[in-house]
Design a protein around this motif. Structure first.
Motif, PDB file in Angstrom:
ATOM      1  N   ALA A 256       0.926  -1.116   0.004  1.00 23.62           N
ATOM      2  CA  ALA A 256      -0.137  -0.093   0.156  1.00 23.62           C
ATOM      3  C   ALA A 256       0.857   1.251   0.112  1.00 23.62           C
ATOM      4  O   ALA A 256       0.269   2.397  -0.456  1.00 23.62           O
ATOM      5  CB  ALA A 256      -0.837   0.006   1.179  1.00 23.62           C
ATOM      6  N   LYS A 257       2.036   0.991   0.285  1.00 20.70           N
ATOM      7  CA  LYS A 257       3.005   2.248   0.349  1.00 20.70           C
ATOM      8  C   LYS A 257       3.870   2.122  -0.812  1.00 20.70           C
ATOM      9  O   LYS A 257       5.005   3.001  -0.714  1.00 20.70           O
ATOM     10  CB  LYS A 257       3.934   2.077   1.567  1.00 20.70           C
ATOM     11  N   LEU A 258       3.685   1.581  -1.587  1.00 21.57           N
ATOM     12  CA  LEU A 258       4.789   1.242  -2.931  1.00 21.57           C
ATOM     13  C   LEU A 258       4.991   2.633  -3.569  1.00 21.57           C
ATOM     14  O   LEU A 258       6.250   3.174  -3.914  1.00 21.57           O
ATOM     15  CB  LEU A 258       4.320   0.187  -3.924  1.00 21.57           C
ATOM     16  N   GLU A 259       3.895   3.437  -3.781  1.00 23.19           N
ATOM     17  CA  GLU A 259       4.018   4.817  -4.588  1.00 23.19           C
ATOM     18  C   GLU A 259       4.840   5.765  -3.656  1.00 23.19           C
ATOM     19  O   GLU A 259       5.556   6.342  -4.221  1.00 23.19           O
ATOM     20  CB  GLU A 259       2.665   5.368  -4.695  1.00 23.19           C
ATOM     21  N   ARG A 260       4.493   5.782  -2.499  1.00 23.05           N
ATOM     22  CA  ARG A 260       5.262   6.826  -1.482  1.00 23.05           C
ATOM     23  C   ARG A 260       6.912   6.237  -1.354  1.00 23.05           C
ATOM     24  O   ARG A 260       7.682   6.890  -1.552  1.00 23.05           O
ATOM     25  CB  ARG A 260       4.842   6.682  -0.109  1.00 23.05           C
ATOM     26  N   PHE A 261       7.173   4.876  -1.400  1.00 22.99           N
ATOM     27  CA  PHE A 261       8.595   4.074  -1.441  1.00 22.99           C
ATOM     28  C   PHE A 261       9.068   4.571  -2.603  1.00 22.99           C
ATOM     29  O   PHE A 261      10.206   5.193  -2.807  1.00 22.99           O
ATOM     30  CB  PHE A 261       8.204   3.072  -1.028  1.00 22.99           C
ATOM     31  N   ALA A 262       8.395   4.370  -3.520  1.00 22.10           N
ATOM     32  CA  ALA A 262       8.823   4.541  -4.960  1.00 22.10           C
ATOM     33  C   ALA A 262       9.199   5.889  -5.333  1.00 22.10           C
ATOM     34  O   ALA A 262      10.368   6.567  -5.620  1.00 22.10           O
ATOM     35  CB  ALA A 262       7.991   4.332  -6.157  1.00 22.10           C
ATOM     36  N   ALA A 263       8.502   7.129  -4.885  1.00 20.26           N
ATOM     37  CA  ALA A 263       8.744   8.371  -5.041  1.00 20.26           C
ATOM     38  C   ALA A 263       9.844   8.887  -4.221  1.00 20.26           C
ATOM     39  O   ALA A 263      10.625   9.673  -4.828  1.00 20.26           O
ATOM     40  CB  ALA A 263       7.269   9.181  -4.627  1.00 20.26           C
ATOM     41  N   ARG A 264      10.158   8.592  -2.962  1.00 23.40           N
ATOM     42  CA  ARG A 264      11.308   8.782  -2.223  1.00 23.40           C
ATOM     43  C   ARG A 264      12.516   8.258  -2.713  1.00 23.40           C
ATOM     44  O   ARG A 264      13.545   8.959  -2.589  1.00 23.40           O
ATOM     45  CB  ARG A 264      10.991   8.431  -0.955  1.00 23.40           C
ATOM     46  N   ARG A 265      12.730   7.118  -3.346  1.00 21.59           N
ATOM     47  CA  ARG A 265      13.610   6.562  -3.845  1.00 21.59           C
ATOM     48  C   ARG A 265      14.133   7.385  -5.128  1.00 21.59           C
ATOM     49  O   ARG A 265      15.281   7.595  -5.495  1.00 21.59           O
ATOM     50  CB  ARG A 265      13.414   4.974  -4.390  1.00 21.59           C
ATOM     51  N   ARG A 266      13.205   7.739  -5.829  1.00 26.14           N
ATOM     52  CA  ARG A 266      13.454   8.524  -6.976  1.00 26.14           C
ATOM     53  C   ARG A 266      14.042   9.983  -6.456  1.00 26.14           C
ATOM     54  O   ARG A 266      15.106  10.597  -7.361  1.00 26.14           O
ATOM     55  CB  ARG A 266      11.968   9.021  -7.875  1.00 26.14           C
ATOM     56  N   GLU A 267      13.370  10.551  -5.530  1.00 30.07           N
ATOM     57  CA  GLU A 267      13.980  11.740  -4.920  1.00 30.07           C
ATOM     58  C   GLU A 267      15.502  11.816  -4.657  1.00 30.07           C
ATOM     59  O   GLU A 267      16.436  12.542  -4.830  1.00 30.07           O
ATOM     60  CB  GLU A 267      13.097  12.473  -4.099  1.00 30.07           C
ATOM     61  N   LEU A 268      15.330  10.588  -3.835  1.00 32.77           N
ATOM     62  CA  LEU A 268      16.872  10.509  -3.337  1.00 32.77           C
ATOM     63  C   LEU A 268      18.056  10.218  -4.567  1.00 32.77           C
ATOM     64  O   LEU A 268      19.273  10.690  -4.313  1.00 32.77           O
ATOM     65  CB  LEU A 268      17.068   9.038  -2.481  1.00 32.77           C
TER      66      LEU A 268
END
Length: 385
Positions: A256-268
């Motif tokens: 359920a958090k995949l979208e948030r995790f993915a966005a943060r990995r892209r930011e980093l």
């Protein structure tokens, strides 16, 4: 300051609550959360079927079993990968044929696959298993065409690439949708994009393969329609590769958090690109191939250790002393003693060049922007810059 490992899980209070709820329920395994996790994962990747299993290695093994790979068959794998990609071909008696990789990306390419296909030596090609290293996506559309023309299918080894996208002609694909492959395999080890502790998944759009995967993960048992309620038949040997409800509860919460995790990995990853720019040309992030839109699992850089006058071990130890962990992904599998004995004299210059320069830096959603700066400063100091 806390030690920064190269990767780690992000477990939050709702994840803990989900597992606690599962522990209080009737089923700890083979219960409703397994199918719920599978349905949610199929929806997230765009595949028709998702079959949960014990870990990423089990996912690859099940894929080989479902394809009925065996003695006399060949499975082409890149040399830059974890041991399991090649070993799963050997589990079923097939031969692992190693393809070289692009030294800038670490990925199997159409050219390196074509060269590997020339070394089948009379074996039947059963599958080509490209690895989406770091989260970057191999050229699955062209690799599939080459595999089919040689009589095999594509099986995507995708533990690093949950959430990654790719361009195939005019279409934007999602890793795991199996638009260009028979199956795709995933891992939920703690350092992966979502975690269940241990766990794996196979996605497919093929109804027959999905049924075989489900049967083979449970000892090969089939319950005949209309039979006695205790009756089961075993037409072939399977394995106990089930994923318990407890872990599926964690998987559902994490997914359920995949979208948030993915966005943060892209930011980093974008922040790393800026932080590492002053270290060029000695250090540069691994390249992304055309058409790949990754959610990076690994922040791998390529370092000219010789020009820096430092060995990789010196750099690793100097960074560890500054509280920064690193890892190497991967030692070329064709150089491992077991495979070196099977293929004496095999040289894959792209894989060997990648290995000579690669180093993975910390990357996980709980990192702060300041942590990236800290990693960049530690790397600069370790290189004497």
């Amino acid at each position: 300051m806390p030690f920064l490992s190269y990767g780690r899980q992000t477990i939050e209070e709702d994840d803990i609550a989900a597992v606690a709820e599962a522990l209080r329920d009737e089923f700890l395994t083979t219960g409703p959360r397994v199918e719920a996790f599978e349905r949610a994962f199929a929806g997230a990747t765009g595949a028709r079927h998702a079959v949960a299993c014990a870990n990423g290695t089990a996912a690859l093994h099940l894929a080989m079993l479902a394809l009925e790979a065996g003695p006399g068959d060949a499975v082409v794998v890149p040399s830059i990968t974890f041991l399991a990609t090649a070993n799963c071909a050997r589990f079923v008696g097939a031969e692992a044929i190693f393809a070289d990789v692009d030294p800038q990306t670490g990925l199997m390419t159409p050219d390196t696959l074509a060269e590997a296909l020339e070394r089948l030596e009379g074996r039947r090609l059963k599958a080509v298993a490209p690895v989406h290293l770091r989260g970057d996506v191999a050229d699955v559309a062209v690799l599939e065409l080459l595999a089919k023309s040689a009589g095999g299918v594509l099986v995507e080894d995708a533990p690093h690439a949950l959430g990654s996208r790719y361009a195939a002609g005019n279409r934007i694909g999602q890793v795991g949708d199996c638009a260009c492959s028979a199956m795709a395999t995933f891992s939920f080890h703690p350092v992966k994009t979502i975690a269940t502790g241990e766990g794996g998944m196979v996605t497919t759009n093929d109804d027959r393969l999905a049924e075989r995967l489900r049967t083979l993960r449970t000892h090969g048992m089939v319950r005949p329609a209309g039979g006695d309620p205790w009756r089961y038949d075993m037409a072939e040997v399977g394995f106990n590769y089930r994923l318990p409800d407890i872990l599926c509860a964690l998987g559902l919460s994490q997914l359920a958090k995949l979208e948030r995790f993915a966005a943060r990995r892209r930011e980093l990853a974008a922040h790393y690109a800026r932080a590492l720019a002053p270290l060029a040309p000695l250090v540069r992030p691994a390249a992304s191939p055309e058409g790949s839109d990754p959610v990076l699992h690994l922040m791998t850089v390529l370092i000219d250790f010789e020009a820096a006058g430092r060995s990789r071990r010196q750099v690793v130890e100097a960074m560890r002393d500054r509280g920064v962990g690193t890892q190497v992904h991967y030692i070329p599998v064709h150089t491992q003693p077991y495979y070196r004995d099977r293929f004496p004299g095999l040289r894959l210059p792209g894989a060997e060049a990648w290995y000579a320069r690669c180093l993975s830096l910390p990357l996980y959603p709980a990192m702060a922007d300041e942590d990236v700066e800290r990693v960049g400063q530690a790397l600069a100091a370790a290189l004497g810059l």
